[in-house]
Write a protein that holds these residues in place. Structure first.
Motif, PDB file in Angstrom:
ATOM      1  N   LEU A  52       0.820  -1.219   0.000  1.00 42.23           N
ATOM      2  CA  LEU A  52       0.000   0.000   0.000  1.00 42.23           C
ATOM      3  C   LEU A  52       0.854   1.269   0.000  1.00 42.23           C
ATOM      4  O   LEU A  52       0.396   2.320  -0.443  1.00 42.23           O
ATOM      5  N   TYR A  53       2.070   1.166   0.518  1.00 41.94           N
ATOM      6  CA  TYR A  53       2.940   2.338   0.638  1.00 41.94           C
ATOM      7  C   TYR A  53       3.234   2.905  -0.744  1.00 41.94           C
ATOM      8  O   TYR A  53       3.646   2.195  -1.647  1.00 41.94           O
ATOM      9  N   GLY A  54       3.001   4.186  -0.904  1.00 44.24           N
ATOM     10  CA  GLY A  54       3.313   4.862  -2.155  1.00 44.24           C
ATOM     11  C   GLY A  54       2.231   4.799  -3.211  1.00 44.24           C
ATOM     12  O   GLY A  54       2.375   5.405  -4.274  1.00 44.24           O
TER      13      GLY A  54
ATOM     14  N   THR B  63      -6.045   7.585  -5.505  1.00 45.80           N
ATOM     15  CA  THR B  63      -7.060   6.857  -6.279  1.00 45.80           C
ATOM     16  C   THR B  63      -6.896   5.355  -6.111  1.00 45.80           C
ATOM     17  O   THR B  63      -7.887   4.636  -5.914  1.00 45.80           O
ATOM     18  N   GLU B  64      -5.652   4.882  -6.174  1.00 43.30           N
ATOM     19  CA  GLU B  64      -5.402   3.450  -5.995  1.00 43.30           C
ATOM     20  C   GLU B  64      -5.814   2.995  -4.595  1.00 43.30           C
ATOM     21  O   GLU B  64      -6.417   1.925  -4.437  1.00 43.30           O
ATOM     22  N   LEU B  65      -5.511   3.815  -3.586  1.00 45.80           N
ATOM     23  CA  LEU B  65      -5.922   3.475  -2.225  1.00 45.80           C
ATOM     24  C   LEU B  65      -7.450   3.440  -2.121  1.00 45.80           C
ATOM     25  O   LEU B  65      -8.019   2.511  -1.532  1.00 45.80           O
ATOM     26  N   ALA B  66      -8.104   4.439  -2.697  1.00 41.55           N
ATOM     27  CA  ALA B  66      -9.569   4.490  -2.650  1.00 41.55           C
ATOM     28  C   ALA B  66     -10.188   3.259  -3.305  1.00 41.55           C
ATOM     29  O   ALA B  66     -11.195   2.725  -2.815  1.00 41.55           O
ATOM     30  N   ASN B  67      -9.602   2.798  -4.397  1.00 43.69           N
ATOM     31  CA  ASN B  67     -10.100   1.596  -5.060  1.00 43.69           C
ATOM     32  C   ASN B  67      -9.990   0.357  -4.174  1.00 43.69           C
ATOM     33  O   ASN B  67     -10.697  -0.629  -4.385  1.00 43.69           O
ATOM     34  N   LEU B  68      -9.113   0.412  -3.176  1.00 36.56           N
ATOM     35  CA  LEU B  68      -8.937  -0.687  -2.228  1.00 36.56           C
ATOM     36  C   LEU B  68      -9.704  -0.446  -0.926  1.00 36.56           C
ATOM     37  O   LEU B  68      -9.565  -1.219   0.026  1.00 36.56           O
ATOM     38  N   GLY B  69     -10.462   0.640  -0.874  1.00 44.11           N
ATOM     39  CA  GLY B  69     -11.222   0.967   0.330  1.00 44.11           C
ATOM     40  C   GLY B  69     -10.370   1.583   1.422  1.00 44.11           C
ATOM     41  O   GLY B  69     -10.734   1.532   2.595  1.00 44.11           O
TER      42      GLY B  69
END
Length: 155
Positions: A16-18, A22-28
């Motif tokens: 998850l680091y970096g 948007t990518e984090l949001a897609n993972l909740g």
């Protein structure tokens, strides 16, 4: 009785680091910047982030037991944390400065006891719960928001 409070293993979070927001949001999940200290309690290093440090806020399954007490909830992990904290016979400051709920579980993952404590009362509560013989391990939760903080085992 000796005990050990351990932070989470950083390995499952390193991917998850970096990531972009948007990518984090897609993972909740989402990135949070600490704007006060204390304020953002990291679950790997078991410390409050310093102002300006970033954490990933995500949903985490902390109680994997196949029981009615199986549980998941939001936690913070400091972005970049790579060393799991271990406190032997010591309650970390991140916990001492908050009211905590101590939940005692048996080997089957069922709650056998629980207690609220804060400050200097946390360590005696840990020793009582682990010393009862019914508890296999403890989970510490921050009482105000209910978030999982750490696991406590006999050492």
């Amino acid at each position: 009785m000796t005990y050990c409070i351990r932070g989470l293993d950083p390995a499952p979070f390193k991917s998850l680091y970096g990531l972009s927001d948007t990518e984090l949001a897609n993972l909740g999940a989402r990135r949070v910047v600490a704007d006060s200290s204390p304020g953002v309690p990291d679950r790997i290093e078991l410390r409050d982030l310093d102002v300006g440090e970033t954490a990933i806020l995500l949903n985490y399954e902390h109680q994997l037991a196949d029981s009615p007490y199986r549980s998941r909830y939001a936690i913070f992990v400091r972005e970049g944390a790579d060393t799991r904290a271990q406190f032997r016979d010591e309650v970390p400051a991140v916990m001492r400065q908050r009211m905590v709920a101590l939940r005692a579980f048996d080997a089957d993952g069922n709650i056998v006891d629980a207690e609220l404590a804060e400050g200097d009362a946390i360590e005696p509560a840990i020793k009582r719960l682990l010393g009862s013989g019914a508890a296999d391990y403890l989970h510490v939760h921050y009482a105000k928001y209910g978030c999982f903080a750490a696991r406590v085992d006999r050492d």
